[in-house]
Design a protein around this motif. Structure first.
Motif, PDB file in Angstrom:
ATOM      1  N   MET A 103     101.259 111.688  16.273  1.00  0.00           N
ATOM      2  CA  MET A 103     101.881 112.894  16.843  1.00  0.00           C
ATOM      3  C   MET A 103     103.361 112.769  16.851  1.00  0.00           C
ATOM      4  SD  MET A 103     101.890 114.743  20.695  1.00  0.00           S
ATOM      5  CE  MET A 103     103.559 115.682  21.027  1.00  0.00           C
ATOM      6  N   ALA A 104     104.006 113.862  15.715  1.00  0.00           N
ATOM      7  CA  ALA A 104     105.598 113.964  15.865  1.00  0.00           C
ATOM      8  C   ALA A 104     105.974 114.968  16.618  1.00  0.00           C
ATOM      9  CB  ALA A 104     105.673 113.719  14.315  1.00  0.00           C
ATOM     10  N   THR A 105     107.139 115.078  16.992  1.00  0.00           N
ATOM     11  CA  THR A 105     107.894 115.988  17.558  1.00  0.00           C
ATOM     12  C   THR A 105     109.029 116.366  16.701  1.00  0.00           C
ATOM     13  OG1 THR A 105     107.108 115.533  19.705  1.00  0.00           O
ATOM     14  CG2 THR A 105     109.064 116.647  19.775  1.00  0.00           C
ATOM     15  N   TYR A 106     109.388 117.923  16.741  1.00  0.00           N
ATOM     16  CA  TYR A 106     110.376 118.262  15.772  1.00  0.00           C
ATOM     17  C   TYR A 106     111.255 119.121  16.682  1.00  0.00           C
ATOM     18  CZ  TYR A 106     107.697 116.590  11.704  1.00  0.00           C
ATOM     19  OH  TYR A 106     106.665 115.927  10.914  1.00  0.00           O
ATOM     20  N   LEU A 107     112.440 118.714  16.851  1.00  0.00           N
ATOM     21  CA  LEU A 107     113.666 119.629  17.505  1.00  0.00           C
ATOM     22  C   LEU A 107     114.163 120.327  16.725  1.00  0.00           C
ATOM     23  CD1 LEU A 107     114.523 116.888  20.151  1.00  0.00           C
ATOM     24  CD2 LEU A 107     112.414 118.398  20.393  1.00  0.00           C
ATOM     25  N   ILE A 108     113.935 121.629  16.533  1.00  0.00           N
ATOM     26  CA  ILE A 108     114.927 122.292  15.480  1.00  0.00           C
ATOM     27  C   ILE A 108     115.986 123.246  16.198  1.00  0.00           C
ATOM     28  CG2 ILE A 108     114.749 124.163  13.579  1.00  0.00           C
ATOM     29  CD1 ILE A 108     111.499 123.476  13.408  1.00  0.00           C
ATOM     30  N   ASP A 109     116.982 123.142  15.608  1.00  0.00           N
ATOM     31  CA  ASP A 109     118.399 123.744  16.067  1.00  0.00           C
ATOM     32  C   ASP A 109     118.355 125.120  15.059  1.00  0.00           C
ATOM     33  OD1 ASP A 109     120.873 124.825  16.424  1.00  0.00           O
ATOM     34  OD2 ASP A 109     122.014 123.106  16.473  1.00  0.00           O
ATOM     35  N   TYR A 110     117.743 126.119  15.361  1.00  0.00           N
ATOM     36  CA  TYR A 110     117.533 127.055  14.771  1.00  0.00           C
ATOM     37  C   TYR A 110     118.711 127.830  14.554  1.00  0.00           C
ATOM     38  CZ  TYR A 110     115.289 131.239  12.348  1.00  0.00           C
ATOM     39  OH  TYR A 110     114.837 132.195  11.365  1.00  0.00           O
ATOM     40  N   GLU A 111     119.447 127.699  15.622  1.00  0.00           N
ATOM     41  CA  GLU A 111     120.883 128.596  15.585  1.00  0.00           C
ATOM     42  C   GLU A 111     121.975 127.952  14.532  1.00  0.00           C
ATOM     43  OE1 GLU A 111     123.021 130.147  19.200  1.00  0.00           O
ATOM     44  OE2 GLU A 111     124.071 128.296  18.859  1.00  0.00           O
ATOM     45  N   ASN A 112     121.528 126.832  13.975  1.00  0.00           N
ATOM     46  CA  ASN A 112     122.429 126.223  12.831  1.00  0.00           C
ATOM     47  C   ASN A 112     121.794 126.036  11.646  1.00  0.00           C
ATOM     48  OD1 ASN A 112     122.021 123.457  12.348  1.00  0.00           O
ATOM     49  ND2 ASN A 112     123.891 122.975  13.326  1.00  0.00           N
ATOM     50  N   THR A 113     120.356 126.116  11.684  1.00  0.00           N
ATOM     51  CA  THR A 113     119.613 126.009  10.367  1.00  0.00           C
ATOM     52  C   THR A 113     118.942 127.199   9.975  1.00  0.00           C
ATOM     53  OG1 THR A 113     117.522 125.474  11.282  1.00  0.00           O
ATOM     54  CG2 THR A 113     118.843 123.490  10.998  1.00  0.00           C
ATOM     55  N   GLY A 114     118.733 128.085  10.609  1.00  0.00           N
ATOM     56  CA  GLY A 114     118.042 129.257  10.418  1.00  0.00           C
ATOM     57  C   GLY A 114     116.601 129.129   9.717  1.00  0.00           C
ATOM     58  N   VAL A 115     116.193 129.761   8.716  1.00  0.00           N
ATOM     59  CA  VAL A 115     115.075 129.529   8.219  1.00  0.00           C
ATOM     60  C   VAL A 115     115.035 128.296   7.425  1.00  0.00           C
ATOM     61  CG1 VAL A 115     114.266 131.972   8.139  1.00  0.00           C
ATOM     62  CG2 VAL A 115     115.311 130.980   6.189  1.00  0.00           C
ATOM     63  N   LYS A 116     115.874 127.890   7.015  1.00  0.00           N
ATOM     64  CA  LYS A 116     116.095 126.321   6.504  1.00  0.00           C
ATOM     65  C   LYS A 116     115.078 125.387   7.156  1.00  0.00           C
ATOM     66  CE  LYS A 116     119.890 127.169   3.495  1.00  0.00           C
ATOM     67  NZ  LYS A 116     121.354 126.869   3.478  1.00  0.00           N
ATOM     68  N   GLY A 117     115.476 125.277   8.399  1.00  0.00           N
ATOM     69  CA  GLY A 117     114.959 124.561   9.528  1.00  0.00           C
ATOM     70  C   GLY A 117     113.550 124.609   9.613  1.00  0.00           C
ATOM     71  N   LEU A 118     112.645 125.438   9.225  1.00  0.00           N
ATOM     72  CA  LEU A 118     111.333 125.604   8.984  1.00  0.00           C
ATOM     73  C   LEU A 118     110.670 125.353   7.964  1.00  0.00           C
ATOM     74  CD1 LEU A 118     111.106 129.123  10.813  1.00  0.00           C
ATOM     75  CD2 LEU A 118     111.130 127.083  11.959  1.00  0.00           C
ATOM     76  N   VAL A 119     111.471 124.863   6.728  1.00  0.00           N
ATOM     77  CA  VAL A 119     110.577 124.471   5.539  1.00  0.00           C
ATOM     78  C   VAL A 119     109.614 123.217   5.798  1.00  0.00           C
ATOM     79  CG1 VAL A 119     111.118 123.381   3.580  1.00  0.00           C
ATOM     80  CG2 VAL A 119     112.622 125.152   4.093  1.00  0.00           C
ATOM     81  N   GLY A 120     108.472 123.489   5.346  1.00  0.00           N
ATOM     82  CA  GLY A 120     107.630 122.594   5.491  1.00  0.00           C
ATOM     83  C   GLY A 120     106.427 122.686   6.822  1.00  0.00           C
ATOM     84  N   ILE A 121     106.890 123.628   7.545  1.00  0.00           N
ATOM     85  CA  ILE A 121     106.102 123.915   8.473  1.00  0.00           C
ATOM     86  C   ILE A 121     104.727 123.940   8.497  1.00  0.00           C
ATOM     87  CG2 ILE A 121     106.324 126.234   8.689  1.00  0.00           C
ATOM     88  CD1 ILE A 121     106.789 126.101  11.820  1.00  0.00           C
TER      89      ILE A 121
END
Length: 95
Positions: A1-19
């Motif tokens: 199990m891996a956990t991904y903490l995404i700073d969406y405020e600073n990555t936007g949709v780029k932070g979701l690539v590969g979801i």
């Protein structure tokens, strides 16, 4: 199990690539706040169709690095409770 903490405020949709490649036992935690823009509908569909669990943490203040501190504090919480597996921080911060 891996956990991904995404700073969406600073990555936007780029932070979701590969979801769409994540597994059922992976966990995505998306941090967002008042400065976060709208999520394009296609990206919303990707989030909903992801096999992994998705959680959201909303910050309410807008101070410099406020969301970063929230994310780091949550990381400490995960470590403190003995989180198994790797934890990845998805951000575009340079500090």
């Amino acid at each position: 199990m891996a956990t991904y903490l995404i700073d969406y405020e600073n990555t936007g949709v780029k932070g979701l690539v590969g979801i769409e490649q994540l597994k059922e036992d992976d966990l995505i935690i998306i941090f967002y706040g008042p400065k976060t823009g709208a999520v394009p509908f296609d990206e919303h569909v990707k989030i909903c169709q992801a096999a992994s669990q998705v959680k959201y943490i909303k910050t309410t203040k807008t101070a410099k690095n406020y969301l970063d501190f929230q994310l780091a504090t949550y990381l400490g919480f995960l470590i403190g409770k003995g989180e198994k597996g790797p934890v990845y921080i998805i951000s575009q911060d340079t500090g």
